[in-house]
Design a protein around this motif. Sequence first.
Motif, PDB file in Angstrom:
ATOM      1  N   TYR A 153       0.838  -1.217   0.000  1.00  0.00           N
ATOM      2  CA  TYR A 153       0.000   0.000   0.000  1.00  0.00           C
ATOM      3  C   TYR A 153       0.866   1.258   0.000  1.00  0.00           C
ATOM      4  N   ASN A 154       2.083   1.126   0.607  1.00  0.00           N
ATOM      5  CA  ASN A 154       2.950   2.304   0.689  1.00  0.00           C
ATOM      6  C   ASN A 154       4.113   2.238  -0.301  1.00  0.00           C
ATOM      7  N   VAL A 155       4.063   1.279  -1.222  1.00  0.00           N
ATOM      8  CA  VAL A 155       5.104   1.190  -2.267  1.00  0.00           C
ATOM      9  C   VAL A 155       4.376   1.092  -3.611  1.00  0.00           C
ATOM     10  N   PRO A 156       3.813   2.217  -4.064  1.00  0.00           N
ATOM     11  CA  PRO A 156       2.947   2.164  -5.246  1.00  0.00           C
ATOM     12  C   PRO A 156       3.636   1.525  -6.453  1.00  0.00           C
ATOM     13  N   ALA A 157       4.926   1.766  -6.581  1.00  0.00           N
ATOM     14  CA  ALA A 157       5.626   1.212  -7.741  1.00  0.00           C
ATOM     15  C   ALA A 157       5.483  -0.313  -7.762  1.00  0.00           C
ATOM     16  N   ARG A 158       5.629  -0.927  -6.600  1.00  0.00           N
ATOM     17  CA  ARG A 158       5.536  -2.390  -6.550  1.00  0.00           C
ATOM     18  C   ARG A 158       4.099  -2.850  -6.738  1.00  0.00           C
ATOM     19  N   ARG A 159       3.202  -2.094  -6.143  1.00  0.00           N
ATOM     20  CA  ARG A 159       1.791  -2.480  -6.260  1.00  0.00           C
ATOM     21  C   ARG A 159       1.376  -2.484  -7.733  1.00  0.00           C
ATOM     22  N   ASN A 160       1.847  -1.472  -8.441  1.00  0.00           N
ATOM     23  CA  ASN A 160       1.488  -1.385  -9.860  1.00  0.00           C
ATOM     24  C   ASN A 160       2.098  -2.502 -10.691  1.00  0.00           C
ATOM     25  N   PHE A 161       3.165  -3.045 -10.172  1.00  0.00           N
ATOM     26  CA  PHE A 161       3.804  -4.118 -10.935  1.00  0.00           C
ATOM     27  C   PHE A 161       3.179  -5.485 -10.714  1.00  0.00           C
ATOM     28  N   LEU A 162       2.255  -5.549  -9.776  1.00  0.00           N
ATOM     29  CA  LEU A 162       1.600  -6.846  -9.572  1.00  0.00           C
ATOM     30  C   LEU A 162       0.819  -7.215 -10.828  1.00  0.00           C
ATOM     31  N   LYS A 163       0.777  -8.509 -11.080  1.00  0.00           N
ATOM     32  CA  LYS A 163       0.084  -8.977 -12.286  1.00  0.00           C
ATOM     33  C   LYS A 163      -1.404  -9.162 -11.999  1.00  0.00           C
ATOM     34  N   SER A 164      -2.119  -9.613 -12.987  1.00  0.00           N
ATOM     35  CA  SER A 164      -3.564  -9.821 -12.847  1.00  0.00           C
ATOM     36  C   SER A 164      -3.851 -10.800 -11.706  1.00  0.00           C
ATOM     37  N   ASN A 165      -5.070 -10.760 -11.218  1.00  0.00           N
ATOM     38  CA  ASN A 165      -5.424 -11.661 -10.130  1.00  0.00           C
ATOM     39  C   ASN A 165      -5.180 -13.120 -10.479  1.00  0.00           C
ATOM     40  N   SER A 166      -5.477 -13.483 -11.727  1.00  0.00           N
ATOM     41  CA  SER A 166      -5.317 -14.904 -12.053  1.00  0.00           C
ATOM     42  C   SER A 166      -3.844 -15.306 -12.019  1.00  0.00           C
TER      43      SER A 166
END
Length: 618
Positions: A153-166
């Motif tokens: 939640y506090n590292v937006p760069a990493r959060r954005n790099f997460l892939k799709s839920n599947s």
Amino acid sequence: MPDIIQLLPDAIANQIAAGEVIQRPASAVKELLENAIDAGATEIQLVLKEAGKLLIQVIDNGKGMSETDARMSFERHATSKIKNAADLFALTTMGFRGEALASIAAIAQVELKTRTEGQELGTKIVIEGSKVISQEPCQCQVGTNLSLRNLFYNVPARRNFLKSNSVENRHIVDEFTRIALANPQIYFSLHHNTNELFHLSPGNLRQRIVGVFGPTGNKKLVPISEDTDVVKISGYVSKPEFAKRTRGEQFFFVNNRFIKSGYLHHALMNAYEDLLPEGTFPLYVIFMELDPKIIDVNVHPTKQEIKFEDEKIIYNYLRVAARHALGQYSITPTLDFEQDPQVSKAYQHGESAQQKMPSTAMNWDPAGKKTFDVAQTKKEFGNSAESSNIKNWEKLYKGLDSLPTIQNNNEITTISSQWNQEEVLPQDNDPVKRAFQIHNSYIISPIKSGYLLIDQQAAHERILHDKFVQQLGHQDQHTQALLFPINIPLSVQDSQMLKSILPDINQMGFDVKEFSANTFVVQGLPAECGDNVSAEQIIESLLEQQRNSQELQTDIKTNIVGALAKSAAIKRGTKLDTQEVQTLIDQLFACEMPYANPWGKKCFIVYDLEDLKKQFEV
Ligand code: ADP
Ligand code: MG
């Protein structure tokens, strides 16, 4: 110039460390599940929302933490699992770095509830971005309940790099599967949003594999077990016919820790050798136990790679163990001998079943040097493989001669009783004699649980191949001179190829000479060929093997054996008498690997009575 070096604040240091330990929701899942196992839990529940991006919660009934420990557990390098460097070499826990909780607390909103057996009240700690928000006593079960919300939640760069839920879910299920397989004695469940994806009751490894991969799993599995002075190997491998085109069901565990190893995977694939159709992969779940002193787990932060002191010896043991398992159980999916019901009279196999088998399993060494006693292994595995193989096949036919493939099955009895059984069933009660040929190409052979449909050509190729492997290449190779030498004209390419292997093939019983440019004369063939092969056929087949082998890197002996087996084998369309049918069956099942011909084509298919019955149901 003023001093410019500063120590990083803990929160930032933790965030950086988290980058190593927690790459995605699945890594957090792995760390939390491992902590629960280390805490001695017998029941572990995993709850996810939005592929772990919103929530990852692990609830265990392990030993819990005292109030002080609960607070300490979020500090970096805080661990109860090792105290000094020496402990590193005698690890018995999954965790030991003391980094996971500190990392997780740095990049998510964490709530921990935990209680030990002796405490009346538990402890609840809320921590966000490494900052303790609250700590208070609470009512809770013995054990630990840790939830982690809004990962990164506090590292937006990493959060954005997460892939799709599947995709993220797949990674989580992978981690979950590995851990569940390694701990079959523990109850596990996995809920995602409102669905229960897994509900795994405690049991043995076979039951766990079935729980994880579905009920068909049971039919596929062959136990593997080998105890040596260096490594103890146990687990299951799948029968070749269940191999899949996709990977994903291959698991190695070293001292109960999942590892990835291309090298050891190769050992396994090698054990399957010619049994698998190209581009397919077997399922395997293999546990290796070694002295922790001869491995180093500290190689990679996610701890999936380990170093062995002597990798080659493990390779060899693994390959031999797998080969042994497959050989011992060269049986088919529907035949679970463990569940064998009452058996009356054993099937008597004929003399011809005594055919010798090759012992290719044991003469292989990737390093080209002897790393363990081949002769000894041969003694232990090789000889027993032959007799037990035949025994297994005997069991297959057991009970048959007391009749009643049909009577044995309660649900069919009602139908069969309306028929005159004499008319329905073959008169001859000898199970083998009841085998018969259809379309001059296939053989139907009744077995206890149904029948086998055998491809006569593939089966004979397997039989001859194994025979030639045994016979060819001895010093005293016999050549049978041809009554009429045969001239064979070849293309430029083919004659170059044949020329290059002339010395080799002549050493193995051929008598072939260059006659003129691009023409060869065949004056003799290996005595084993028998009378029904033509020299042209063999040379043609040999050249074909040779062409293919440039890709497959097979050696000349393999090619010759292959060519002989191919050309001398009974072809589809050839009529066989009862005796020949019987001999073929006997010889096939005396082979170490009767499933498939040397090129991976099935030799037979098993039809199960149960399945047949289902097909007639509406
Ligand atoms: P490690 O597992 O490498 O020791 P972690 O950061 O994962 O490091 O955990 C720190 C410590 O917190 C552990 O050593 C253990 O004492 C305690 N701990 C973590 N999770 C649990 C749990 N589920 N039950 C009991 N104790 C736990
Ligand atoms: Mg841990």
